[in-house]
Design a protein around this motif. Structure first.
Motif, PDB file in Angstrom:
ATOM      1  N   UNK A 133      14.587  -4.353  -8.795  1.00  0.00           N
ATOM      2  CA  UNK A 133      13.552  -5.357  -9.051  1.00  0.00           C
ATOM      3  C   UNK A 133      12.193  -4.812  -8.639  1.00  0.00           C
ATOM      4  N   UNK A 134      11.175  -5.643  -8.784  1.00  0.00           N
ATOM      5  CA  UNK A 134       9.817  -5.247  -8.402  1.00  0.00           C
ATOM      6  C   UNK A 134       9.132  -6.395  -7.678  1.00  0.00           C
ATOM      7  N   UNK A 135       8.406  -6.029  -6.631  1.00  0.00           N
ATOM      8  CA  UNK A 135       7.587  -6.993  -5.895  1.00  0.00           C
ATOM      9  C   UNK A 135       6.141  -6.737  -6.269  1.00  0.00           C
ATOM     10  N   UNK A 136       5.451  -7.772  -6.751  1.00  0.00           N
ATOM     11  CA  UNK A 136       4.034  -7.639  -7.105  1.00  0.00           C
ATOM     12  C   UNK A 136       3.249  -8.632  -6.266  1.00  0.00           C
ATOM     13  N   UNK A 137       2.206  -8.158  -5.609  1.00  0.00           N
ATOM     14  CA  UNK A 137       1.351  -9.009  -4.791  1.00  0.00           C
ATOM     15  C   UNK A 137      -0.068  -8.908  -5.313  1.00  0.00           C
ATOM     16  N   UNK A 138      -0.731 -10.060  -5.476  1.00  0.00           N
ATOM     17  CA  UNK A 138      -2.098 -10.113  -5.994  1.00  0.00           C
ATOM     18  C   UNK A 138      -2.927 -10.997  -5.068  1.00  0.00           C
ATOM     19  N   UNK A 139      -4.062 -10.473  -4.599  1.00  0.00           N
ATOM     20  CA  UNK A 139      -4.948 -11.241  -3.730  1.00  0.00           C
ATOM     21  C   UNK A 139      -6.401 -11.019  -4.090  1.00  0.00           C
ATOM     22  N   UNK A 140      -7.286 -11.537  -3.247  1.00  0.00           N
ATOM     23  CA  UNK A 140      -8.711 -11.300  -3.454  1.00  0.00           C
ATOM     24  C   UNK A 140      -9.011  -9.811  -3.329  1.00  0.00           C
ATOM     25  N   UNK A 141     -10.144  -9.401  -3.867  1.00  0.00           N
ATOM     26  CA  UNK A 141     -10.442  -7.968  -3.943  1.00  0.00           C
ATOM     27  C   UNK A 141     -10.468  -7.310  -2.570  1.00  0.00           C
ATOM     28  N   UNK A 142     -10.853  -8.062  -1.540  1.00  0.00           N
ATOM     29  CA  UNK A 142     -10.933  -7.479  -0.197  1.00  0.00           C
ATOM     30  C   UNK A 142      -9.661  -7.711   0.621  1.00  0.00           C
ATOM     31  N   UNK A 143      -8.617  -8.248  -0.018  1.00  0.00           N
ATOM     32  CA  UNK A 143      -7.340  -8.481   0.674  1.00  0.00           C
ATOM     33  C   UNK A 143      -6.579  -7.157   0.807  1.00  0.00           C
ATOM     34  N   UNK A 144      -5.990  -6.939   1.990  1.00  0.00           N
ATOM     35  CA  UNK A 144      -5.200  -5.723   2.225  1.00  0.00           C
ATOM     36  C   UNK A 144      -3.779  -5.971   1.704  1.00  0.00           C
ATOM     37  N   UNK A 145      -3.621  -5.843   0.407  1.00  0.00           N
ATOM     38  CA  UNK A 145      -2.329  -6.175  -0.211  1.00  0.00           C
ATOM     39  C   UNK A 145      -1.239  -5.183   0.188  1.00  0.00           C
ATOM     40  N   UNK A 146      -1.617  -3.956   0.501  1.00  0.00           N
ATOM     41  CA  UNK A 146      -0.615  -2.963   0.895  1.00  0.00           C
ATOM     42  C   UNK A 146       0.037  -3.346   2.221  1.00  0.00           C
ATOM     43  N   UNK A 147      -0.767  -3.815   3.159  1.00  0.00           N
ATOM     44  CA  UNK A 147      -0.221  -4.241   4.452  1.00  0.00           C
ATOM     45  C   UNK A 147       0.652  -5.472   4.300  1.00  0.00           C
ATOM     46  N   UNK A 148       0.215  -6.415   3.467  1.00  0.00           N
ATOM     47  CA  UNK A 148       1.025  -7.613   3.205  1.00  0.00           C
ATOM     48  C   UNK A 148       2.369  -7.218   2.595  1.00  0.00           C
ATOM     49  N   UNK A 149       2.317  -6.321   1.621  1.00  0.00           N
ATOM     50  CA  UNK A 149       3.551  -5.897   0.957  1.00  0.00           C
ATOM     51  C   UNK A 149       4.493  -5.231   1.945  1.00  0.00           C
ATOM     52  N   UNK A 150       3.958  -4.400   2.824  1.00  0.00           N
ATOM     53  CA  UNK A 150       4.797  -3.701   3.797  1.00  0.00           C
ATOM     54  C   UNK A 150       5.496  -4.670   4.734  1.00  0.00           C
ATOM     55  N   UNK A 151       4.751  -5.668   5.214  1.00  0.00           N
ATOM     56  CA  UNK A 151       5.347  -6.628   6.148  1.00  0.00           C
ATOM     57  C   UNK A 151       6.421  -7.478   5.475  1.00  0.00           C
ATOM     58  N   UNK A 152       6.235  -7.794   4.190  1.00  0.00           N
ATOM     59  CA  UNK A 152       7.225  -8.608   3.465  1.00  0.00           C
ATOM     60  C   UNK A 152       8.435  -7.764   3.103  1.00  0.00           C
ATOM     61  N   UNK A 153       8.204  -6.531   2.688  1.00  0.00           N
ATOM     62  CA  UNK A 153       9.340  -5.659   2.324  1.00  0.00           C
ATOM     63  C   UNK A 153      10.233  -5.389   3.536  1.00  0.00           C
ATOM     64  N   UNK A 154       9.669  -5.414   4.750  1.00  0.00           N
ATOM     65  CA  UNK A 154      10.460  -5.161   5.941  1.00  0.00           C
ATOM     66  C   UNK A 154      11.467  -6.260   6.236  1.00  0.00           C
ATOM     67  N   UNK A 155      11.283  -7.440   5.634  1.00  0.00           N
ATOM     68  CA  UNK A 155      12.222  -8.538   5.902  1.00  0.00           C
ATOM     69  C   UNK A 155      13.030  -8.924   4.668  1.00  0.00           C
TER      70      UNK A 155
END
Length: 244
Positions: A216-238
């Motif tokens: 599957x694929x996880x896609x995260x979309x936020x505001x331009x200044x949102x650190x989406x990589x950090x959000x994705x990492x924290x979610x993928x860890x759980x």
């Protein structure tokens, strides 16, 4: 009967003789001469077509066909061998080129590009609908929605979730979640469409990331200044695969 009509009748049937034809021949010597010429031509044609067929003609034809097939059988394998040799040379040259280029940095698969585009379009289209929602979604509800994708949370979801549901995602389905980020609301999609590598993207004033999660694929979309990589990492860890 005029001359044109007489000649037309004789040309169509040189042997035909009715009273009109006979009278015209008797009355006009040139008509008789024309009939004689046509009959002589007919005789020459008949003689030219009366050719004896050689006794061995059938054998000659069969032999010629056999030789033709053998000739074709020689040409075709030679052509195939030359074609395969040429293709192998081209493949070798392409292989050398591929080996010299780090394609991972310059190539984004159409599937991944489509995931990013579909996610952005989805966020824009549903923004008026989800902006004022706050369903206060629990981790139990998230796990229930993740079951079709054979994934689950092994810890509580670390962000406040405003909205959760399934949605159509291109030609597939997805889990659609809206949660609180550092700089505004963030949208998460989990879809059964696979991806091969991580892809960051910035489109329509928004930042996003595509992360492979098994098949599957996880896609995260936020505001331009949102650190989406950090959000994705924290979610993928759980996120863990469901036990079979």
């Amino acid at each position: 009967m005029d001359e044109l009509e007489f000649r037309r009748r004789i040309m169509s049937d040189p042997k035909h003789r009715n009273s009109d034809i006979v009278d015209a021949m008797r009355a006009n010597e040139s008509h008789s001469k024309f009939v004689d010429d046509i009959n002589e031509l007919d005789a020459h044609i008949a003689k030219a077509m009366n050719v004896d067929v050689p006794d061995d003609l059938a054998d000659r034809i069969l032999f010629s066909q056999q030789n033709s097939r053998e000739h074709d059988n020689v040409i075709k394998p030679n052509f195939v061998r030359r074609s395969m040799a040429m293709a192998a040379s081209v493949a070798f040259a392409v292989g050398l080129l591929v080996g010299q280029v780090n394609w991972g940095n310059v190539f984004v698969t159409p599937a991944q590009a489509s995931l990013a585009d579909t996610a952005i379009e989805h966020v824009i289209a549903e923004k008026p609908f989800v902006t004022h929602l706050d369903e206060q979604v629990s981790s139990t509800q998230i796990n229930a929605k993740m079951q079709p994708f054979h994934q689950q949370l092994d810890k509580s979801f670390p962000y406040h979730v405003y909205y959760l549901n399934h949605c159509g995602f291109g030609d597939a389905n997805a889990l659609h979640m809206v949660f609180a980020g550092e700089h505004g609301k963030v949208t998460l999609f989990l879809t059964g469409i696979s991806s091969t590598s991580v892809q960051d993207f910035v489109k329509e004033g928004m930042a996003g990331i595509v992360e492979p999660v098994g098949n599957s694929s996880l896609i995260i979309v936020g505001e331009k200044n949102e650190d989406v990589a950090t959000l994705a990492k924290s979610i993928l860890n759980i996120i863990k695969p469901m036990p079979i």
